[in-house]
Design a protein around this motif. Structure first.
Motif, PDB file in Angstrom:
ATOM      1  N   GLY A  56       0.790  -1.233   0.000  1.00 39.11           N
ATOM      2  CA  GLY A  56       0.000   0.000   0.000  1.00 39.11           C
ATOM      3  C   GLY A  56       0.815   1.272   0.000  1.00 39.11           C
ATOM      4  O   GLY A  56       0.249   2.379   0.034  1.00 39.11           O
ATOM      5  N   ARG A  57       2.136   1.181  -0.100  1.00 42.47           N
ATOM      6  CA  ARG A  57       2.987   2.375  -0.001  1.00 42.47           C
ATOM      7  C   ARG A  57       2.941   3.244  -1.256  1.00 42.47           C
ATOM      8  O   ARG A  57       3.451   4.356  -1.271  1.00 42.47           O
ATOM      9  CB  ARG A  57       4.433   1.941   0.277  1.00 42.47           C
ATOM     10  N   TRP A  58       2.312   2.755  -2.304  1.00 48.19           N
ATOM     11  CA  TRP A  58       2.233   3.481  -3.569  1.00 48.19           C
ATOM     12  C   TRP A  58       1.030   4.412  -3.634  1.00 48.19           C
ATOM     13  O   TRP A  58       0.921   5.224  -4.541  1.00 48.19           O
ATOM     14  CB  TRP A  58       2.139   2.467  -4.719  1.00 48.19           C
ATOM     15  N   THR A  59       0.102   4.318  -2.671  1.00 49.95           N
ATOM     16  CA  THR A  59      -1.161   5.071  -2.756  1.00 49.95           C
ATOM     17  C   THR A  59      -1.017   6.456  -2.143  1.00 49.95           C
ATOM     18  O   THR A  59      -1.660   6.789  -1.148  1.00 49.95           O
ATOM     19  CB  THR A  59      -2.298   4.299  -2.062  1.00 49.95           C
ATOM     20  N   VAL A  60      -0.172   7.287  -2.738  1.00 48.63           N
ATOM     21  CA  VAL A  60       0.013   8.665  -2.299  1.00 48.63           C
ATOM     22  C   VAL A  60      -0.818   9.562  -3.218  1.00 48.63           C
ATOM     23  O   VAL A  60      -0.720   9.490  -4.439  1.00 48.63           O
ATOM     24  CB  VAL A  60       1.496   9.074  -2.354  1.00 48.63           C
ATOM     25  N   VAL A  61      -1.679  10.403  -2.639  1.00 46.61           N
ATOM     26  CA  VAL A  61      -2.627  11.172  -3.425  1.00 46.61           C
ATOM     27  C   VAL A  61      -2.076  12.569  -3.746  1.00 46.61           C
ATOM     28  O   VAL A  61      -1.136  13.033  -3.119  1.00 46.61           O
ATOM     29  CB  VAL A  61      -3.985  11.308  -2.690  1.00 46.61           C
ATOM     30  N   GLY A  62      -2.691  13.238  -4.752  1.00 49.36           N
ATOM     31  CA  GLY A  62      -2.311  14.594  -5.124  1.00 49.36           C
ATOM     32  C   GLY A  62      -2.316  14.784  -6.621  1.00 49.36           C
ATOM     33  O   GLY A  62      -2.076  13.838  -7.372  1.00 49.36           O
ATOM     34  N   ALA A  63      -2.558  16.015  -7.072  1.00 49.04           N
ATOM     35  CA  ALA A  63      -2.628  16.306  -8.499  1.00 49.04           C
ATOM     36  C   ALA A  63      -1.261  16.258  -9.149  1.00 49.04           C
ATOM     37  O   ALA A  63      -1.138  15.922 -10.330  1.00 49.04           O
ATOM     38  CB  ALA A  63      -3.264  17.689  -8.724  1.00 49.04           C
ATOM     39  N   ASP A  64      -0.213  16.598  -8.408  1.00 47.52           N
ATOM     40  CA  ASP A  64       1.139  16.598  -8.942  1.00 47.52           C
ATOM     41  C   ASP A  64       1.780  15.259  -8.654  1.00 47.52           C
ATOM     42  O   ASP A  64       1.901  14.870  -7.488  1.00 47.52           O
ATOM     43  CB  ASP A  64       1.963  17.724  -8.308  1.00 47.52           C
ATOM     44  N   ILE A  65       2.236  14.587  -9.677  1.00 45.10           N
ATOM     45  CA  ILE A  65       2.807  13.256  -9.489  1.00 45.10           C
ATOM     46  C   ILE A  65       4.052  13.297  -8.627  1.00 45.10           C
ATOM     47  O   ILE A  65       4.401  12.323  -7.977  1.00 45.10           O
ATOM     48  CB  ILE A  65       3.081  12.589 -10.848  1.00 45.10           C
TER      49      ILE A  65
END
Length: 448
Positions: A435-444
């Motif tokens: 689950g460490r890949w699920t970082v949110v935000g408009a800017d990658i």
């Protein structure tokens, strides 16, 4: 009151996923299908011409696929913008990626023209195979900028969840190539008989049609066409990890081709036929990975981590079932499919050696490609870089070179590919489960 981001990004229905995946499947499968057609046309010239196409085509493919960040990286960035509601920003990612594509493509043309002879000699071991490959490569490399422009176009259009227009553009170009290829190779309809060189000319003409369509789509979009070095720099930063990942693939497949060439024209021709079939299967499975990348990027851009995790599970299941069906089809067709590409008994005998390796790795690929798409959509390129490099060094390269040392032939080369795929599957399953890949935000960049 409902969350505005949730209204922009509702849970994708099965119909929506299929609506993205099917046109993506058409785009991804069209190129290898055309290459198989090209092989069949050139194969009628004999094993030497087919071997020359194998070596020249491998060099051009490896040069261009090193730059897959122009498609996959652009999709990842554009889908985040799309998910956050910034449509103009999503399309502008495509503008900047196209500028990069043209600049890099022209540099590739110059470099390959200067280095073609020594590179071909290294891979083919000199001799007649190298001579055949060189004449094809010197012409075909003029399509490099056109290939990269099409990659960038596919990237931004996928990012805004439009996979139908790229399909139309790609099919238009391939249709032109498919008509010209047999005419120019075999001198049909009164045309000159250019043999292997005719294949290269047909490719470049078709690629110019596709690239023109993608550029026209940007011109009609109404967004600013001003170059933005800051955006291009950010794309290159993301692309750095994807380029290193592509280099791992390059090292493996170039090594495989070089070793296969040492086993003779029949071995390298057989390797090329099965490798193109493998590419067809891989890109076919990648259609669901494209849907995963697009939808996961949009979900994370809108702040929906739970939706992204659900998509990962759902699409991996679908991809695995699809892969099992493909494996069954190729297993049943093992006596029918290879003769479509060559009538040479020696080449067919070599194909038979590797056919069951090819079939066995398909279900593994179903898991790997789906989760690759999930992690690419999340912008988790650094992990994919490290995982691919590690699996290549441990699982793929040693069997390739041991095959040359101990004369294991194509069986040794394809054993390496099998181990490589199994190790990649273990790596991406572990990463996705964490689950460490699920970082949110408009800017990658916020997700790295």
């Amino acid at each position: 009151m409902a969350d505005p981001a949730a209204r922009r990004n509702p849970e994708p229905s099965a119909r929506r996923i299929v609506g993205l995946a099917l046109p993506a499947l058409g785009v991804l499968a069209a190129e290898p299908l055309y290459l198989l057609f090209d092989i069949a046309v050139v194969g009628r010239l004999g094993a030497l011409a087919l071997a020359g196409l194998a070596v020249g085509g491998l060099i051009l493919a490896q040069v261009s696929t090193q730059l897959t960040f122009l498609s996959y990286g652009t999709t990842a960035r554009a889908s985040r913008r799309h998910g956050s509601g910034d449509e103009r920003g999503a399309v502008e990612e495509g503008v900047q990626a196209t500028y990069l594509a043209v600049g890099i493509g022209l540099a590739i043309v110059i470099a390959v023209q200067l280095l073609a002879r020594p590179v071909v000699d290294v891979i083919a071991g000199g001799g007649d195979i190298a001579t055949e490959a060189l004449q094809w490569l010197r012409i075909a490399v003029f399509g490099a900028p056109l290939i990269l422009v099409a990659m960038a176009g596919n990237g931004w259009l996928r990012g805004v969840q439009n996979t139908l227009r790229p399909l139309r553009f790609v099919l238009a170009g391939l249709a032109v190539s498919a008509v010209l290829c047999p005419i120019l190779v075999h001198g049909l309809l009164g045309a000159p008989r250019w043999e292997l060189a005719g294949s290269a000319v047909a490719n470049v003409v078709g690629q110019s049609v596709t690239a023109t369509c993608f550029v026209a789509a940007l011109l009609r979009s109404g967004v600013s066409l001003r170059p933005r070095p800051d955006v291009m720099r950010a794309q290159v930063v993301l692309g750095r990890d994807l380029i290193l990942r592509s280099l791992a693939f390059q090292a493996c497949f170039l090594s495989a081709a070089a070793v296969a060439a040492r086993f003779g024209a029949a071995a390298v021709a057989a390797h090329q036929v099965v490798l193109q079939l493998w590419n067809l299967v891989a890109l076919t499975l990648d259609s669901l990975a494209i849907a995963a990348q697009t939808l996961v990027g949009a979900a994370l851009g809108a702040g929906h981590a739970a939706q992204a995790r659900g998509l990962a599970r759902r699409l991996t299941g679908w991809s695995t079932v699809f892969a099992l069906a493909l494996a069954a089809a190729f297993a049943l067709g093992h006596t029918v499919i290879p003769p479509l590409f060559t009538g040479d008994a020696a080449v067919l005998g070599q194909i038979d050696v590797v056919w069951w390796f090819f079939v066995a790795i398909m279900p593994v690929a179903g898991v790997v490609f789906a989760l690759d798409g999930v992690l690419l959509g999340a912008g988790d390129a650094a992990f994919l870089r490290n995982a691919t490099l590690g699996c290549a060094v441990v699982g793929f390269l040693p069997p390739i070179w041991l095959s040359l040392e101990f004369d294991w032939g194509l069986a040794g080369i394809w054993s390496g590919l099998t181990v490589f795929m199994v190790l990649r599957m273990l790596a991406v399953v572990w990463r996705t489960s964490s689950g460490r890949w699920t970082v949110v935000g408009a800017d990658i960049q916020a997700g790295r």
